[in-house]
Design a protein around this motif. Structure first.
Motif, short mmCIF file in Angstrom:
data_model
loop_
_atom_site.label_atom_id
_atom_site.label_comp_id
_atom_site.label_asym_id
_atom_site.label_seq_id
_atom_site.Cartn_x
_atom_site.Cartn_y
_atom_site.Cartn_z
N GLY A 72 0.84 -1.10 0.10
CA GLY A 72 -0.20 0.08 -0.02
C GLY A 72 0.79 1.36 0.08
O GLY A 72 0.44 2.14 -0.68
N TRP A 74 2.38 1.97 -3.46
CA TRP A 74 1.42 2.49 -4.46
C TRP A 74 0.91 3.87 -4.07
O TRP A 74 0.52 4.74 -4.99
CB TRP A 74 0.26 1.60 -4.78
CG TRP A 74 0.79 0.45 -5.57
CD1 TRP A 74 0.57 -0.92 -5.10
CD2 TRP A 74 0.95 0.43 -6.94
NE1 TRP A 74 1.30 -1.43 -6.15
CE2 TRP A 74 1.32 -0.89 -7.24
CE3 TRP A 74 1.11 1.60 -7.73
CZ2 TRP A 74 2.01 -1.18 -8.60
CZ3 TRP A 74 1.38 1.15 -9.26
CH2 TRP A 74 1.91 -0.14 -9.54
N VAL A 75 0.85 4.23 -2.84
CA VAL A 75 0.53 5.89 -2.30
C VAL A 75 1.64 6.62 -2.85
O VAL A 75 1.35 7.53 -3.37
CB VAL A 75 0.49 5.50 -0.76
CG1 VAL A 75 0.48 7.03 -0.45
CG2 VAL A 75 -0.96 4.97 -0.55
N LEU A 120 1.35 7.11 -6.35
CA LEU A 120 0.26 8.04 -6.69
C LEU A 120 0.68 9.53 -6.50
O LEU A 120 0.34 10.38 -7.50
CB LEU A 120 -1.01 7.71 -6.00
CG LEU A 120 -1.94 6.69 -6.32
CD1 LEU A 120 -3.15 7.04 -5.52
CD2 LEU A 120 -2.13 6.78 -7.83
N LEU A 141 -2.78 4.71 -14.64
CA LEU A 141 -2.47 5.93 -14.13
C LEU A 141 -2.15 7.00 -15.16
O LEU A 141 -2.46 8.02 -15.08
CB LEU A 141 -1.42 5.70 -13.17
CG LEU A 141 -1.56 5.18 -11.77
CD1 LEU A 141 -0.29 5.00 -10.92
CD2 LEU A 141 -2.39 6.10 -10.95
N LEU A 166 -7.14 12.02 -7.88
CA LEU A 166 -6.90 11.00 -6.96
C LEU A 166 -8.36 10.14 -6.67
O LEU A 166 -8.22 8.88 -6.59
CB LEU A 166 -6.45 11.60 -5.68
CG LEU A 166 -5.00 12.19 -5.70
CD1 LEU A 166 -4.57 12.84 -4.34
CD2 LEU A 166 -3.98 11.03 -6.08
N ALA A 223 -8.56 5.80 -7.45
CA ALA A 223 -8.82 5.12 -6.25
C ALA A 223 -8.78 3.70 -6.49
O ALA A 223 -8.01 2.84 -5.78
CB ALA A 223 -9.84 5.77 -5.44
N LEU A 236 -5.42 2.23 -6.96
CA LEU A 236 -4.66 1.97 -5.95
C LEU A 236 -5.08 0.60 -5.23
O LEU A 236 -4.27 0.00 -4.41
CB LEU A 236 -4.75 3.23 -4.85
CG LEU A 236 -4.41 3.24 -3.45
CD1 LEU A 236 -2.80 3.36 -3.49
CD2 LEU A 236 -4.65 4.24 -2.45
N THR A 276 -2.64 -2.47 -5.06
CA THR A 276 -2.20 -2.85 -3.41
C THR A 276 -2.64 -4.44 -3.21
O THR A 276 -1.82 -5.21 -2.76
CB THR A 276 -2.70 -2.16 -2.54
OG1 THR A 276 -2.52 -0.45 -3.10
CG2 THR A 276 -2.35 -2.30 -1.12
#
Lengths: 224, 243
Positions: A54, A57-58, A61, A142, A168, A172, A175, A179
């Motif tokens: 997680g 990937w955050v 982003l 993305l 964002l 989502a 993400l 993840t």
């Protein structure tokens, strides 16, 4: 269309290679985010290892927002946007070129972040095919979504704050799916999840965003 | 030039909306307390109606945006309608989240859970807040309308994708409220009646608000156009006097 895409993509990558903003600013920022996550969470109790997918990937982003802004800033300077419109290039080709260049930059960034996660978080990179397939599909999604929203937010004085607000929530699902797929591949998932399902969802997301961008970039280019 | 947004249509709609909303509230308050959720089950008169209205708002925004993008039907009214409907949709979505949270507290024990439908509603709210922010960027009307229309259509694509992602991620929410209408469900008839009345009331409230908001947007456009023309005339007069 494909020839135009190659031209635009090569142009964007050449500009980035010469300006070195991605290597000198965005990549260090992304690694810094990884380091800050370690400060915020407890690094000694396996927390970072469990949350590595997680956090990775955050970080991607956040860095993607900067990269998209950079990609649009290139068009805003010196009337390049107008020049692109007058060039007679296919808008779909321009979209594919910009999204392709963005995908290449993001993928390079993910390699740096991947190394950072292995070194800093002590993650064992098992399940290579799943990790790579996930990264490929998520990066394409993305890049396509970022190119569309970048064009929507471009040219305004509030672009820096508007772009994350638009982009964002729209990415989502990328993400969540990326993840979960990485957690399954790394063996850190809390619940038993099938990585293949998540990778398939990412593939669908990538196809939808690319198809929408190919269709919508024409009307968006008309206005410039 | 008109300066009011009232008409016989809005008066009738407002009256119908007020009456049906009042009836839904009264019916909700007279429902028996349920065994599992106690007094909170009365929220069935309001909460599903709000959720339904928010989807209706965003559906109208999407259709209006498509009508603006389609060259044969392109007209400023579609852009105004899309913006007006999205604004009301954001309010309804925020109210859906608030009432859902109040309802969830006794059911789940916490104000917020990462349940699929709650998360989806929160993402939808964020998406359309972004859409409204995009509409407020100072751009010429044509550019604003074009970008907003593309963003609204993209949001319609993104909402189902978000739905799949969060649905697979986790689901705690009780079954769909509309599924309670299926034969063989165990929901009391009074609860179904309150829910249906709530749906009708929220649809009427939405319609009433939409007509008013649309007319306000039209007045704003007329004002902008008129102030520009007046400023231009004043400048021309100054030039003539100076000569």
């Amino acid at each position: 269309m494909w020839r135009d895409a190659l031209l635009v993509g090569a142009k964007d990558l050449r500009v980035e290679a010469r300006s070195r903003v991605a290597t000198n600013q965005v990549a260090p920022f992304a690694v810094l985010v990884l380091v800050l996550f370690a400060f915020a969470l407890d690094p000694d109790r396996g927390m970072l290892q469990r949350a590595a997918a997680g956090l990775f990937w955050v970080a991607v982003l956040f860095s993607a927002v900067l990269t998209v802004q950079r990609s649009q800033a290139v068009e805003g300077a010196d009337g390049i946007g107008d020049a692109l419109r007058l060039s007679g290039l296919d808008p779909a080709g321009i979209f594919l070129g910009k999204a392709g260049a963005l995908a290449v930059e993001l993928f390079a960034l993910e390699l740096v972040l991947g190394a950072g996660v292995i070194v800093l978080y002590g993650v064992d990179p098992a399940g290579y095919p799943t990790l790579v397939a996930t990264a490929a599909a998520a990066t394409l999604a993305l890049a396509a979504a970022g190119t569309i929203y970048g064009a929507l937010a471009s040219g305004s004085r509030v672009q820096e704050t508007l772009l994350p607000l638009l982009l964002l929530p729209a990415v989502a699902p990328v993400l969540i799916a990326a993840t979960r797929a990485w957690e399954a591949a790394l063996g850190t998932a809390v619940a038993v999840t099938a990585a293949a399902d998540w990778v398939s969802l990412l593939g669908v997301l990538a196809v939808v965003y690319v198809a929408f961008g190919v269709a919508a970039f024409g009307p968006l280019m008309e206005e410039r | 030039m008109r300066t009011s947004t009232s008409s016989s249509l809005t008066l009738s709609l407002g009256l119908a909306a007020g009456l049906s909303l009042g009836a839904a509230v009264v019916l909700g308050l007279t429902l028996p307390a349920s065994v599992e959720q106690g007094e909170y089950s009365r929220l069935i008169a309001i909460h599903p109606g709000l959720a339904w209205a928010s989807y209706l708002c965003f559906g109208v925004t999407a259709l209006s945006s498509a009508a603006w993008l389609w060259p044969r039907t392109r007209a400023p009214r579609w852009d105004r309608l899309a913006g007006a409907s999205a604004e009301i949709g954001v309010v309804f979505t925020a109210l859906t989240l608030a009432t859902g949270s109040i309802w969830g507290r006794p059911t789940w024990g916490v104000w917020w859970v990462w349940d699929a439908r709650l998360t989806l509603s929160a993402l939808m709210l964020a998406l359309y807040l972004g859409y409204l922010a995009l509409r407020r960027v100072p751009n010429p009307p044509e550019i604003r309308a074009r970008r907003s229309a593309v963003a609204a259509l993209l949001a319609v694509v993104v909402v189902p994708l978000n739905h799949f992602a969060v649905d697979w991620w986790r689901t705690l929410h009780q079954g769909r409220s509309f599924a309670q209408l299926d034969p063989g469900n165990d929901l009391d008839g009074a609860f179904i009646g309150a829910m249906l009345l709530g749906l009708l009331a929220m649809t009427l409230v939405y319609s009433w608000l939409l007509v008013h908001r649309y007319r306000v947007a039209r007045l704003e456009d007329e004002r902008d156009e008129r102030s520009f023309e007046e400023a231009l005339d004043a400048r021309r007069r100054e030039t003539v006097v100076a000569r």
